[in-house]
Design a protein around this motif. Structure first.
Motif, PDB file in Angstrom:
ATOM      1  N   ASP A 131       0.852  -1.185   0.000  1.00 28.42           N
ATOM      2  CA  ASP A 131       0.000   0.000   0.000  1.00 28.42           C
ATOM      3  C   ASP A 131       0.891   1.239   0.000  1.00 28.42           C
ATOM      4  OD1 ASP A 131      -1.846   1.988   0.297  1.00 28.42           O
ATOM      5  OD2 ASP A 131      -2.450   1.438   2.336  1.00 28.42           O
TER       6      ASP A 131
ATOM      7  N   LYS B 103      -0.177   4.109  -1.214  1.00 27.51           N
ATOM      8  CA  LYS B 103      -1.063   5.267  -1.104  1.00 27.51           C
ATOM      9  C   LYS B 103      -1.053   5.836   0.301  1.00 27.51           C
ATOM     10  CE  LYS B 103      -5.908   6.610  -1.853  1.00 27.51           C
ATOM     11  NZ  LYS B 103      -7.263   6.109  -2.211  1.00 27.51           N
TER      12      LYS B 103
ATOM     13  N   PRO C  32      -0.059   1.983   6.207  1.00 26.15           N
ATOM     14  CA  PRO C  32      -0.307   1.002   5.144  1.00 26.15           C
ATOM     15  C   PRO C  32      -1.439   0.051   5.503  1.00 26.15           C
ATOM     16  CG  PRO C  32       1.690   0.461   6.346  1.00 26.15           C
ATOM     17  CD  PRO C  32       1.257   1.810   6.836  1.00 26.15           C
ATOM     18  N   THR C  33      -2.292  -0.222   4.542  1.00 23.19           N
ATOM     19  CA  THR C  33      -3.439  -1.111   4.764  1.00 23.19           C
ATOM     20  C   THR C  33      -3.318  -2.389   3.941  1.00 23.19           C
ATOM     21  OG1 THR C  33      -4.707   0.079   3.068  1.00 23.19           O
ATOM     22  CG2 THR C  33      -5.001   0.788   5.345  1.00 23.19           C
ATOM     23  N   ASP C  34      -2.088  -2.815   3.655  1.00 24.49           N
ATOM     24  CA  ASP C  34      -1.901  -4.062   2.919  1.00 24.49           C
ATOM     25  C   ASP C  34      -1.881  -5.236   3.902  1.00 24.49           C
ATOM     26  OD1 ASP C  34       0.833  -4.203   3.953  1.00 24.49           O
ATOM     27  OD2 ASP C  34       1.339  -2.687   2.453  1.00 24.49           O
TER      28      ASP C  34
END
Length: 232
Positions: A104, A106, A111-113
């Motif tokens: 992520d 963005k 981070p939202t991965d």
């Protein structure tokens, strides 16, 4: 066999598929394991399968086409049997060869991965089932040893600084961008590695779920070593 060390209130292990699948989540129990020692050469399957993408789905037809040695054939039979057992149960298993997941980029601050500790969410009752046969394996984190990141004052303040809407819209913003699904470890947290060959059933955040969802993350892949993962 991989040695499994876990919170006995949150996690329970069985030695057969029927008990594994039929045991419900209840109270603090939100991670259930079919503990087993698998034989066979799973690395041969990973090396001989065609993997052009970061994540390659290996279906049964392609699996059967692979020319394998005796130990590779033994590993293939285990994979085919696992797929059959789960399909007969009503699940939709997928066998993946994973070089790496997308990061992520963005949200570098947050981070939202899948490498971040997170829970899965579904609009309908379900569960996450997974097994790593080769490569680095996933981790879970006891709920009591985790903190929802959006409740950490410094993190929440930074998210508010990045948001341009109203206070009422902020909560929806957190959900829409999956920030509310992610967690960080508390000091001295005991991270549990799921090991190789064990089939796991993890609780998911869904309506009317009687237990907390299981917090988990994907591992950092080892350089030059893909993972062989079943998930549904």
């Amino acid at each position: 066999m991989n040695n499994l060390s876990f919170d006995k209130n949150q996690t329970r292990c069985f030695t057969n598929f029927n008990e594994f699948m039929s045991t419900p989540f209840q109270r603090d129990l939100n991670a259930i394991c079919w503990k087993r020692e698998l034989k066979g050469n799973f690395s041969e399957i990973v090396k001989k399968a065609e993997t052009q993408e970061n994540i390659t789905v290996l279906d049964e037809e392609e699996l059967l086409k692979l020319e394998l040695g005796e130990q590779g054939q033994l590993a293939r039979n285990i994979l085919l049997n696992d797929l059959l057992l789960l399909k007969e149960y009503g699940a939709s298993p997928t066998l993946n060869i994973i070089k790496y997941y997308e990061r992520d980029e963005k949200h570098p601050f947050f981070p939202t991965d899948v490498y971040s500790f997170h829970v899965d969410r579904s609009p309908i009752p379900t569960e996450t089932i997974l097994c790593t046969y080769y490569g680095a394996s996933s981790d879970i984190l006891p709920n009591s040893q985790a903190e929802q990141k959006i409740l950490v004052p410094k993190i929440r303040e930074e998210l508010k600084n990045q948001f341009t809407g109203t206070d009422d819209e902020f909560e929806s913003y957190l959900i829409d961008n999956f920030f509310d699904l992610h967690y960080q470890t508390k000091p001295n947290a005991q991270i549990i590695n799921l090991g190789l060959g064990h089939l796991w059933k993890l609780s998911v955040d869904h309506p009317n779920n009687p237990v907390l969802p299981c917090i988990h993350r994907a591992p950092e892949e080892k350089t030059g070593e893909s993972r062989l993962l079943l998930i549904c």
